[in-house]
Motif scaffolding. Structure first.
Motif, mmCIF file in Angstrom:
data_model
loop_
_atom_site.group_PDB
_atom_site.id
_atom_site.type_symbol
_atom_site.label_atom_id
_atom_site.label_comp_id
_atom_site.label_asym_id
_atom_site.label_seq_id
_atom_site.Cartn_x
_atom_site.Cartn_y
_atom_site.Cartn_z
ATOM 1 N N ALA A 297 0.805 -1.203 0.073
ATOM 2 C CA ALA A 297 -0.104 0.084 -0.073
ATOM 3 C C ALA A 297 0.932 1.193 -0.086
ATOM 4 C CB ALA A 297 -0.925 -0.146 1.256
ATOM 5 N N THR A 298 2.252 1.144 -0.166
ATOM 6 C CA THR A 298 2.855 2.164 -0.219
ATOM 7 C C THR A 298 2.460 3.598 -1.008
ATOM 8 O OG1 THR A 298 5.051 1.394 0.547
ATOM 9 C CG2 THR A 298 5.325 3.327 -0.803
ATOM 10 N N PRO A 299 2.104 3.522 -2.396
ATOM 11 C CA PRO A 299 1.612 4.419 -3.182
ATOM 12 C C PRO A 299 0.235 4.952 -2.694
ATOM 13 C CG PRO A 299 2.059 2.541 -4.502
ATOM 14 C CD PRO A 299 2.049 1.954 -3.042
ATOM 15 N N LEU A 300 -0.435 4.232 -2.041
ATOM 16 C CA LEU A 300 -1.578 5.021 -1.571
ATOM 17 C C LEU A 300 -1.476 5.819 -0.109
ATOM 18 C CD1 LEU A 300 -4.170 2.014 -1.892
ATOM 19 C CD2 LEU A 300 -3.966 3.895 -3.285
ATOM 20 N N TYR A 301 -0.520 5.303 0.656
ATOM 21 C CA TYR A 301 -0.285 5.668 1.820
ATOM 22 C C TYR A 301 0.426 7.174 1.589
ATOM 23 C CZ TYR A 301 -1.351 1.679 4.837
ATOM 24 O OH TYR A 301 -2.205 0.640 5.462
ATOM 25 N N ALA A 302 1.467 7.129 0.347
ATOM 26 C CA ALA A 302 2.143 8.374 -0.011
ATOM 27 C C ALA A 302 1.210 9.398 -0.685
ATOM 28 C CB ALA A 302 2.713 7.899 -1.156
ATOM 29 N N GLU A 303 0.108 9.061 -1.278
ATOM 30 C CA GLU A 303 -0.716 9.876 -1.768
ATOM 31 C C GLU A 303 -1.682 10.710 -0.616
ATOM 32 O OE1 GLU A 303 -3.659 7.853 -4.172
ATOM 33 O OE2 GLU A 303 -2.308 7.254 -5.605
ATOM 34 N N LEU A 304 -1.958 9.753 0.491
ATOM 35 C CA LEU A 304 -2.701 10.416 1.914
ATOM 36 C C LEU A 304 -1.485 11.430 2.561
ATOM 37 C CD1 LEU A 304 -4.215 7.354 3.203
ATOM 38 C CD2 LEU A 304 -5.320 9.215 2.046
ATOM 39 N N ALA A 305 -0.152 10.998 2.520
ATOM 40 C CA ALA A 305 0.708 11.902 2.857
ATOM 41 C C ALA A 305 0.926 12.957 2.323
ATOM 42 C CB ALA A 305 2.069 11.023 3.165
ATOM 43 N N ARG A 306 0.965 13.182 0.883
ATOM 44 C CA ARG A 306 1.129 14.336 0.109
ATOM 45 C C ARG A 306 -0.129 15.131 0.431
ATOM 46 N NH1 ARG A 306 3.578 10.418 -3.542
ATOM 47 N NH2 ARG A 306 5.676 10.696 -3.081
ATOM 48 N N ALA A 307 -1.390 14.762 0.913
ATOM 49 C CA ALA A 307 -2.340 15.501 0.833
ATOM 50 C C ALA A 307 -2.560 16.165 2.226
ATOM 51 C CB ALA A 307 -3.688 14.802 0.703
ATOM 52 N N VAL A 308 -1.893 15.653 3.389
ATOM 53 C CA VAL A 308 -2.099 16.086 4.702
ATOM 54 C C VAL A 308 -0.488 16.680 5.227
ATOM 55 C CG1 VAL A 308 -3.640 14.613 5.390
ATOM 56 C CG2 VAL A 308 -1.480 13.933 5.741
ATOM 57 N N MET A 309 0.405 16.217 4.308
ATOM 58 C CA MET A 309 1.869 16.825 4.726
ATOM 59 C C MET A 309 2.337 17.425 3.419
ATOM 60 S SD MET A 309 3.125 14.224 7.645
ATOM 61 C CE MET A 309 3.476 12.945 6.547
ATOM 62 N N PRO A 310 1.637 18.126 2.628
ATOM 63 C CA PRO A 310 2.554 18.621 1.362
ATOM 64 C C PRO A 310 3.892 19.248 1.578
ATOM 65 C CG PRO A 310 0.756 20.335 2.184
ATOM 66 C CD PRO A 310 0.612 19.177 3.099
ATOM 67 N N THR A 311 4.280 19.942 2.324
ATOM 68 C CA THR A 311 5.578 20.589 2.451
ATOM 69 C C THR A 311 6.508 19.602 2.993
ATOM 70 O OG1 THR A 311 4.353 22.584 3.082
ATOM 71 C CG2 THR A 311 6.838 22.485 3.560
ATOM 72 N N GLN A 312 6.127 18.936 4.076
ATOM 73 C CA GLN A 312 7.052 17.852 4.627
ATOM 74 C C GLN A 312 7.463 16.770 3.619
ATOM 75 O OE1 GLN A 312 4.255 18.864 5.847
ATOM 76 N NE2 GLN A 312 4.231 18.823 8.102
ATOM 77 N N THR A 313 6.693 16.461 2.539
ATOM 78 C CA THR A 313 6.919 15.260 1.763
ATOM 79 C C THR A 313 7.314 15.940 0.496
ATOM 80 O OG1 THR A 313 4.497 15.207 1.167
ATOM 81 C CG2 THR A 313 5.296 13.853 2.833
ATOM 82 N N ALA A 314 7.439 17.123 0.151
ATOM 83 C CA ALA A 314 7.859 17.370 -0.988
ATOM 84 C C ALA A 314 9.162 16.935 -1.622
ATOM 85 C CB ALA A 314 7.952 19.172 -0.884
ATOM 86 N N GLY A 315 9.171 16.386 -2.737
ATOM 87 C CA GLY A 315 10.496 15.700 -3.342
ATOM 88 C C GLY A 315 10.748 14.230 -2.712
ATOM 89 N N MET A 316 9.728 13.949 -1.972
ATOM 90 C CA MET A 316 10.269 12.496 -1.243
ATOM 91 C C MET A 316 9.677 11.170 -1.972
ATOM 92 S SD MET A 316 8.949 12.406 2.854
ATOM 93 C CE MET A 316 10.152 13.336 4.118
ATOM 94 N N THR A 317 10.446 10.268 -2.251
ATOM 95 C CA THR A 317 10.008 9.003 -2.653
ATOM 96 C C THR A 317 8.546 8.449 -1.966
ATOM 97 O OG1 THR A 317 11.049 7.339 -1.199
ATOM 98 C CG2 THR A 317 12.196 8.393 -3.146
ATOM 99 N N ASP A 318 7.923 7.578 -2.784
ATOM 100 C CA ASP A 318 6.569 7.149 -2.275
ATOM 101 C C ASP A 318 6.793 6.423 -0.872
ATOM 102 O OD1 ASP A 318 5.031 8.091 -4.327
ATOM 103 O OD2 ASP A 318 4.657 6.159 -5.135
ATOM 104 N N LEU A 319 7.991 5.601 -0.773
ATOM 105 C CA LEU A 319 8.104 5.015 0.418
ATOM 106 C C LEU A 319 8.547 5.727 1.540
ATOM 107 C CD1 LEU A 319 8.708 2.406 1.757
ATOM 108 C CD2 LEU A 319 10.824 2.128 1.234
ATOM 109 N N ASP A 320 9.400 7.051 1.215
ATOM 110 C CA ASP A 320 9.735 7.943 2.319
ATOM 111 C C ASP A 320 8.364 8.657 2.746
ATOM 112 O OD1 ASP A 320 12.344 7.078 2.482
ATOM 113 O OD2 ASP A 320 13.183 8.686 1.111
ATOM 114 N N ALA A 321 7.529 9.188 1.852
ATOM 115 C CA ALA A 321 6.265 9.792 2.218
ATOM 116 C C ALA A 321 5.446 8.901 2.985
ATOM 117 C CB ALA A 321 5.616 10.390 0.867
#
Length: 387
Positions: A297-321
């Protein structure tokens, strides 16, 4: 795309003080003459029942009150509420309180049908049943019961039983944030984390994920995430409380249509066997389950991460996000004041094998909707991580 069937309330009101101002008006729209308010003793003591009674009586609706609901309501309690409704020929059913009160009201709304005991309808097709008008007024921002068509009660043998049918979907949900202002910090935290889990599990459901539930889960999670620390630290912030309440309702609509998964599967035995409140139990196991799911589920969790933490996850890989997303959830739990180790809740490592066995043998349906299958050994390992 596969076909979608989607259900939600016919009418949602989201406005501070709306119970006082609009309950009577809405009751008359449904031609109500006699209402039953189903709640618990704590809500009565807060004065909320008096407000609802006054609003209904000003609209010439007579009122009876059943305030004996308890957590995970046993069938006997539900049947007592049905008896009061029948005796007074109530034509409007109102659930006021947390998920247990609203879940009880859902079954009471079926009382005109031909059944003697709630046991008679647990495994019965009730899609043809009549349902009385049903209003849900939540006093916590967490369960989403006001927007779901499931009622969870406790059978006589102690197991949780669910009546799951769109027939019991509340007609009206009244989201009055003033009713959440007096929530203690620990209940605010547990219910909020519960609602976040609803969003996340709906968004990652293996079986019923769909574009409508995705949109609601995403928006619901944003509202919950962005206001979580505000309501913990500034409990009287009415705007933050209102956003949390609406976010919880969006989560409820999303998960009842898309399904929850293994977090709920692992939390139920904690609630049933050790009486851990449902939201707290979900919060305990959520990060372990989400970490376990990363390989699928990494890609889906990454989508959620970018929706709620856009600044913190900018430029991160899906796994890191995705990993950052789970880490922040863990921080929410640790900073909430809730206990987050099983040992703090008098659950020992010796209890874990039995808990894991219940998950696999009783809640397999929730593993089936999880992004990744789980074995008995893997469930055991997740529990052991938080022992």
């Amino acid at each position: 795309m596969t076909g979608i069937e989607f259900y939600t309330n016919g009418h949602i009101v989201s406005e501070a003080d709306s119970m006082r101002q609009k309950l009577g008006i809405l009751a008359k729209q449904y031609s109500a003459t006699s209402a039953i308010i189903i709640t618990d003793a704590g809500i009565s003591e807060l004065g909320y029942v008096n407000i609802a009674q006054q609003a209904l009586q000003e609209a010439d609706v007579s009122v009876v009150v059943f305030d004996n609901v308890v957590a995970d309501p046993p069938i006997e309690i539900v049947e007592s509420a049905i008896g009061l409704a029948r005796d007074n020929q109530c034509d409007l059913i109102i659930g006021l309180g947390g998920g247990s009160s609203i879940d009880t009201a859902k079954i009471v709304a079926l009382y005109p049908n031909d059944f003697q005991s709630v046991n008679d309808i647990l495994d019965r097709d009730i899609s043809g049943f009549k349902k009385l008008p049903l209003f849900a007024i939540p006093t916590t921002a967490g369960t989403g019961a006001e927007s779901t068509f499931v009622s969870v009660i406790t059978a006589k043998n102690g197991s949780k039983k669910a009546i799951y049918t769109p027939k019991i979907l509340p007609d009206v949900a009244i989201l009055d944030a003033t009713l959440t202002l007096k929530l203690p910090r620990h209940i605010t935290a547990a219910t909020a984390l519960d609602a976040m889990v609803h969003c996340i599990e709906a968004y990652t459901s293996r079986t019923k994920k769909n574009p409508i539930s995705d949109a609601l889960a995403l928006k619901g999670l944003q509202m919950l995430w962005n206001n979580f620390e505000k309501v913990l630290n500034q409990g009287d912030d009415i705007d933050a409380r209102a956003d949390m309440l609406l976010g919880s309702t969006l989560a409820g609509i999303a998960f009842v249509n898309a399904s929850v998964a293994a977090v709920h599967g692992l939390s139920y035995p904690l609630s049933i066997n050790f009486h851990i409140p449902h939201g707290h139990a979900n919060a305990l196991v959520m990060c372990g389950v989400f970490t376990f799911n990363l390989s699928e589920a990494t890609p889906l969790y990454a989508e959620l991460a970018r929706a709620v933490m856009p600044t913190q996850t900018a430029g991160m890989t899906d796994l890191d996000a995705a990993t950052s997303f789970i880490s922040q959830l863990k921080m929410f739990l640790e900073n909430s004041g809730l206990k987050y180790r099983l040992s703090e809740l008098n659950i020992t490592k010796n209890d874990i094998p039995a808990l894991a066995d219940i998950v696999i043998n009783t809640y397999a349906r929730l593993i089936a909707t999880n992004p990744k299958d789980m074995t008995l050994e893997e469930v055991t390992a997740i529990y052991e991580e938080i022992a």
